[in-house]
Write a protein that holds these residues in place. Structure first.
Motif, PDB file in Angstrom:
ATOM      1  N   LYS A 137      -8.263  31.822   1.031  1.00  0.00           N
ATOM      2  CA  LYS A 137      -9.193  30.696   0.979  1.00  0.00           C
ATOM      3  C   LYS A 137      -8.826  29.596   1.968  1.00  0.00           C
ATOM      4  N   HIS A 138      -7.670  29.730   2.654  1.00  0.00           N
ATOM      5  CA  HIS A 138      -7.194  28.680   3.562  1.00  0.00           C
ATOM      6  C   HIS A 138      -6.845  29.259   4.933  1.00  0.00           C
ATOM      7  N   ASN A 139      -7.693  30.166   5.413  1.00  0.00           N
ATOM      8  CA  ASN A 139      -7.517  30.722   6.752  1.00  0.00           C
ATOM      9  C   ASN A 139      -6.154  31.400   6.936  1.00  0.00           C
ATOM     10  N   GLY A 140      -5.679  32.076   5.899  1.00  0.00           N
ATOM     11  CA  GLY A 140      -4.433  32.819   5.989  1.00  0.00           C
ATOM     12  C   GLY A 140      -3.182  31.975   5.863  1.00  0.00           C
TER      13      GLY A 140
ATOM     14  N   ARG B 174       0.826  -1.199   0.000  1.00  0.00           N
ATOM     15  CA  ARG B 174       0.000   0.000   0.000  1.00  0.00           C
ATOM     16  C   ARG B 174       0.862   1.251   0.000  1.00  0.00           C
ATOM     17  N   ILE B 175       0.606   2.169  -0.923  1.00  0.00           N
ATOM     18  CA  ILE B 175       1.200   3.506  -0.907  1.00  0.00           C
ATOM     19  C   ILE B 175       0.044   4.504  -0.918  1.00  0.00           C
ATOM     20  N   ASP B 176      -0.317   4.957   0.262  1.00  0.00           N
ATOM     21  CA  ASP B 176      -1.408   5.917   0.443  1.00  0.00           C
ATOM     22  C   ASP B 176      -0.792   7.201   0.992  1.00  0.00           C
ATOM     23  N   ILE B 177      -0.469   8.123   0.103  1.00  0.00           N
ATOM     24  CA  ILE B 177       0.240   9.337   0.512  1.00  0.00           C
ATOM     25  C   ILE B 177      -0.623  10.187   1.436  1.00  0.00           C
ATOM     26  N   ILE B 178      -1.916  10.282   1.157  1.00  0.00           N
ATOM     27  CA  ILE B 178      -2.792  11.105   1.987  1.00  0.00           C
ATOM     28  C   ILE B 178      -2.828  10.567   3.417  1.00  0.00           C
ATOM     29  N   ARG B 179      -3.001   9.283   3.566  1.00  0.00           N
ATOM     30  CA  ARG B 179      -3.063   8.687   4.903  1.00  0.00           C
ATOM     31  C   ARG B 179      -1.724   8.803   5.618  1.00  0.00           C
ATOM     32  N   ASP B 180      -0.635   8.544   4.913  1.00  0.00           N
ATOM     33  CA  ASP B 180       0.680   8.641   5.549  1.00  0.00           C
ATOM     34  C   ASP B 180       1.013  10.078   5.934  1.00  0.00           C
ATOM     35  N   ALA B 181       0.596  11.038   5.105  1.00  0.00           N
ATOM     36  CA  ALA B 181       0.856  12.445   5.435  1.00  0.00           C
ATOM     37  C   ALA B 181       0.045  12.878   6.661  1.00  0.00           C
ATOM     38  N   LEU B 182      -1.183  12.407   6.780  1.00  0.00           N
ATOM     39  CA  LEU B 182      -1.968  12.719   7.968  1.00  0.00           C
ATOM     40  C   LEU B 182      -1.359  12.100   9.224  1.00  0.00           C
ATOM     41  N   GLU B 183      -0.832  10.865   9.083  1.00  0.00           N
ATOM     42  CA  GLU B 183      -0.178  10.215  10.213  1.00  0.00           C
ATOM     43  C   GLU B 183       1.069  10.995  10.646  1.00  0.00           C
ATOM     44  N   SER B 184       1.862  11.478   9.680  1.00  0.00           N
ATOM     45  CA  SER B 184       3.040  12.280  10.010  1.00  0.00           C
ATOM     46  C   SER B 184       2.634  13.610  10.644  1.00  0.00           C
ATOM     47  N   LYS B 185       1.551  14.197  10.188  1.00  0.00           N
ATOM     48  CA  LYS B 185       1.081  15.468  10.761  1.00  0.00           C
ATOM     49  C   LYS B 185       0.657  15.285  12.212  1.00  0.00           C
ATOM     50  N   ARG B 186       0.018  14.167  12.531  1.00  0.00           N
ATOM     51  CA  ARG B 186      -0.357  13.905  13.922  1.00  0.00           C
ATOM     52  C   ARG B 186       0.878  13.697  14.803  1.00  0.00           C
TER      53      ARG B 186
ATOM     54  N   TRP C 201      -2.176  18.586  -6.285  1.00  0.00           N
ATOM     55  CA  TRP C 201      -3.063  17.545  -5.751  1.00  0.00           C
ATOM     56  C   TRP C 201      -3.078  17.558  -4.218  1.00  0.00           C
ATOM     57  N   LEU C 202      -1.918  17.793  -3.601  1.00  0.00           N
ATOM     58  CA  LEU C 202      -1.846  17.853  -2.136  1.00  0.00           C
ATOM     59  C   LEU C 202      -2.572  19.090  -1.601  1.00  0.00           C
ATOM     60  N   ILE C 203      -2.447  20.215  -2.307  1.00  0.00           N
ATOM     61  CA  ILE C 203      -3.150  21.430  -1.878  1.00  0.00           C
ATOM     62  C   ILE C 203      -4.659  21.215  -1.949  1.00  0.00           C
ATOM     63  N   GLU C 204      -5.095  20.515  -2.995  1.00  0.00           N
ATOM     64  CA  GLU C 204      -6.519  20.215  -3.118  1.00  0.00           C
ATOM     65  C   GLU C 204      -7.012  19.376  -1.943  1.00  0.00           C
ATOM     66  N   ASN C 205      -6.111  18.609  -1.313  1.00  0.00           N
ATOM     67  CA  ASN C 205      -6.457  17.798  -0.146  1.00  0.00           C
ATOM     68  C   ASN C 205      -6.100  18.507   1.159  1.00  0.00           C
ATOM     69  N   ASP C 206      -5.910  19.851   1.081  1.00  0.00           N
ATOM     70  CA  ASP C 206      -5.736  20.713   2.259  1.00  0.00           C
ATOM     71  C   ASP C 206      -4.415  20.451   2.998  1.00  0.00           C
ATOM     72  N   PHE C 207      -3.344  20.180   2.237  1.00  0.00           N
ATOM     73  CA  PHE C 207      -2.002  20.114   2.816  1.00  0.00           C
ATOM     74  C   PHE C 207      -1.202  21.318   2.318  1.00  0.00           C
ATOM     75  N   ASN C 208      -0.478  21.982   3.230  1.00  0.00           N
ATOM     76  CA  ASN C 208       0.455  23.011   2.780  1.00  0.00           C
ATOM     77  C   ASN C 208       1.810  22.380   2.517  1.00  0.00           C
ATOM     78  N   VAL C 209       2.471  22.844   1.492  1.00  0.00           N
ATOM     79  CA  VAL C 209       3.638  22.164   0.925  1.00  0.00           C
ATOM     80  C   VAL C 209       4.826  23.103   0.898  1.00  0.00           C
TER      81      VAL C 209
ATOM     82  N   TYR D  59      -2.070  21.404 -14.302  1.00  0.00           N
ATOM     83  CA  TYR D  59      -1.811  20.839 -12.979  1.00  0.00           C
ATOM     84  C   TYR D  59      -2.783  19.711 -12.640  1.00  0.00           C
ATOM     85  N   ALA D  60      -3.941  19.739 -13.228  1.00  0.00           N
ATOM     86  CA  ALA D  60      -4.932  18.707 -12.925  1.00  0.00           C
ATOM     87  C   ALA D  60      -4.709  17.422 -13.711  1.00  0.00           C
ATOM     88  N   ASP D  61      -3.769  17.421 -14.652  1.00  0.00           N
ATOM     89  CA  ASP D  61      -3.525  16.233 -15.481  1.00  0.00           C
ATOM     90  C   ASP D  61      -2.609  15.250 -14.751  1.00  0.00           C
TER      91      ASP D  61
END
Length: 628
Positions: A471-474, A393-405, A432-440, A611-613
């Protein structure tokens, strides 16, 4: 010496093993379980079973044989440093013995049956070891001079007479011939010399050849005795006496006796005309020609086979109980290999895939309405789906949330050769990460290529324009960390990760310089960057346009990351980003080549200029494009 022998199904269920007989002197069965499990996971299930039938893990090696008819695997485990020459014959004989004893058990009751195979195993093993011992020959002793051929040569055997064959007389005793050689010749009178010369002249003028009494060669036949051209005798040509009467090569016109012709039979057809033999389409395609004798033997043999087969063979032909052999599979496999190469699959990978399909189909039963080509296509389709399906499994969204916690940034490093689109696809993944509310945070570690930093700065400005902070609380969604050109890339990445940790940035994307896989200094630099910063994910960026080059790139990138790292478990490539996928139409073979080499999944596919491609790979669509 064999350490462990096991018979198990392709699903991994053990039917019998050599440790089940209560032998406590050898290592326990659990010692070899990891090696057998690795064989099942990495070879059997992924159908990477090529002609080698060999697997290694740590200090152990496994040689195995497949039984496709019963869906069984026969495996022998031994120390890797030992070379056992009898394993092929041993596994073949073991398969025969196991099938003779347990082949009649139906598939439904195969797992519940108890298998007592110890006696047959010992018999087959001892026979294989004895046969191997007989093949080992002792070093040949050196012959003495008296035993050599050179000692048997004589002076007479080495004399040649004007281009004739060497004299092959028996060995002559030199001591016996010396008195004869030293004896003086008796003087001859003048009349004797003249008579001798006249005799020699008469011999030269005589037309007939003079033969000596001791001449063993047969005299040549005269011209009258030479036989003329022999007529061809046809098997179905009628009575042979007629052919003798019609032969005019030996008789003179005076001796010819003509048969009287019955005028009543002239113009009539009597008897049965033999049918004309017509070659089959297979024979015409193969271009084979048989003589009359060979055709007659084939007819007789075919009649015997038909009589011997009887009713059982007839019903077998109806129900389709036909076993596929390697010779029948080979033509379809060669066409399939050429088809895969035309779809941009690397030639080496295409050959391995076809070998794997041949190993999985050889010995299987083919249905009534099935064809060899259909079976090959179906098996290859299943193999391609299995290869493209991710093994982990390579789930970047889940792994990034785990690292954020956990209070640390999630780090991804991009690597690859020059010009494949690392920076462009890094920006797509960032979007794609910004669309999922991650700052990069983008780390500009390409300090070699002119314009690399400016390219990332432009992408940062465009991405912030698409996702402004209002659009992202400053929060500023994209930041660029750069130190200019000519600096150490590993140091810049380390500083960027530390800056992201201090400023609570969620994800760090590290851009690296493009490098060829053969450039050792740059590959050492990449290995250092990965070792020092210990990223969560290493992505290899490759373009879908490559063919055979994909194999070389991935093999050498992985090998360099492993060789130039001082860690005991070096961090190698975790996944693949396949770019320029919209430029190849249906030639999607690069996806198969890259996945087969690394065993790692294709995480992203770049399909356009915006960027969406950015898409995930569709395994079914890729396989259908390959097989059509």
């Amino acid at each position: 010496m064999l350490d462990f022998v096991v018979v198990f199904t392709k699903g991994g269920v053990v039917l019998w093993n050599s440790k089940s007989n209560g032998n406590t002197t050898s290592p326990p069965e659990s010692t070899f379980s990891s090696c057998i499990n690795g064989l099942v996971r990495g070879v059997i299930l992924e159908e990477r079973n090529t002609e080698a039938k060999y697997y290694e893990e740590d200090h152990l090696a496994v040689q195995f044989k497949l039984d496709n008819e019963l869906d069984l695997v026969y495996a022998a485990v031994f120390q890797k440093v030992i070379k056992l020459t009898y394993l092929d014959s041993f596994l073949a004989e073991m398969q025969v013995a196991f099938r003779e004893k347990f082949g009649g058990i139906p598939a439904a009751g195969r797992l519940s049956e108890s298998y007592d195979f110890d006696r047959e195993f010992k018999r087959v093993l001892s026979a294989a070891e004895e046969a191997s011992a007989k093949q080992v020959k002792a070093p040949k002793a050196m012959r003495s001079y008296n035993e050599s051929q050179k000692s048997k040569k004589t002076v007479a055997s080495m004399i040649q007479d004007d281009g004739k064959k060497p004299v092959t007389e028996k060995r002559v005793n030199i001591q016996e011939t010396q008195p004869q050689q030293q004896a003086p010749l008796s003087p001859r009178s003048k009349e004797e010399i003249i008579a001798e010369n006249r005799r020699k002249l008469r011999e030269k003028l005589t037309p007939t050849k003079k033969t000596s009494p001791g001449d063993t060669k047969a005299s040549k036949p005269s011209a009258s005795e030479k036989a003329g051209k022999k007529p061809r005798v046809w098997d179905l040509g009628g009575n042979s006496k007629d052919a003798v009467l019609l032969d005019r090569s030996k008789d003179t016109p005076e001796d010819v006796q003509y048969q009287s012709i019955n005028s009543d039979l002239v113009g009539t057809m009597q008897g049965v005309i033999p049918d004309l033999d017509v070659e089959s389409e297979d024979d015409e395609a193969n271009g084979t020609e048989c003589s009359d004798e060979e055709e007659t033997e084939e007819l007789v043999q075919s009649k015997k086979n038909k009589r011997g087969g009887g009713l059982l063979s007839y019903f077998k032909g109806i129900v389709g109980a036909k076993t596929m052999t390697l010779a029948e599979l080979q033509p379809a496999l060669e066409k399939m290999r050429d088809h895969l190469i035309s779809k941009n699959v690397a030639a080496e990978i295409a050959a391995k895939l076809c070998d794997s399909v041949a190993s999985s189909l050889e010995g299987k039963q083919m249905g009534t309405f099935d064809s060899v080509a259909g079976q090959v296509k179906e098996a290859l389709t299943q193999s391609l789906v299995r290869i493209l399906s991710p093994k982990r499994r390579i789930d970047i969204i889940r792994d990034a949330l785990e690292s954020k916690r956990n209070g640390r940034p999630y780090t991804i490093i991009f690597c690859g050769v020059n010009g494949v689109g690392k920076s462009t696809n890094l920006a797509k993944i960032c979007f794609w990460l910004i669309e999922n509310d991650f700052n990069v945070l983008i780390a500009a570690c390409d300090t070699f290529r002119a314009g690399a930093v400016e390219q990332l700065r432009t992408h940062t400005r465009h991405l912030n324009a698409l996702h402004p902070a209002t659009k992202h609380n400053g929060r500023t969604m994209v930041q660029l960390y750069e130190k200019g050109y000519g600096k150490d890339a590993a140091g810049i990445a380390m500083e960027a990760i530390k800056f992201a940790h201090d400023t609570k940035v969620d994800v760090v994307l590290v851009d690296t310089a493009g490098r060829m896989q053969d450039n050792e200094p740059l590959m050492r630099s990449l290995s250092k960057l990965i070792k020092v910063n210990n990223p969560d994910l290493v992505l290899f960026v490759g373009e879908a346009l490559v063919g055979n080059e994909a194999v070389d790139q991935l093999v050498k990138f992985n090998q360099s990351l492993a060789d130039y790292s001082s860690n005991e478990n070096p961090h190698i490539i975790d996944g693949i980003v396949l770019t320029k996928f919209d430029t190849i139409d249906d030639k999607v073979g690069a996806a198969i080549s890259m996945t087969y080499i690394t065993g790692q999944p294709i995480v992203f596919v770049g399909t356009g200029q915006t960027y969406a491609d950015l898409k995930a790979i569709n395994v079914t669509a890729v396989v259908n494009s390959l097989m059509k």
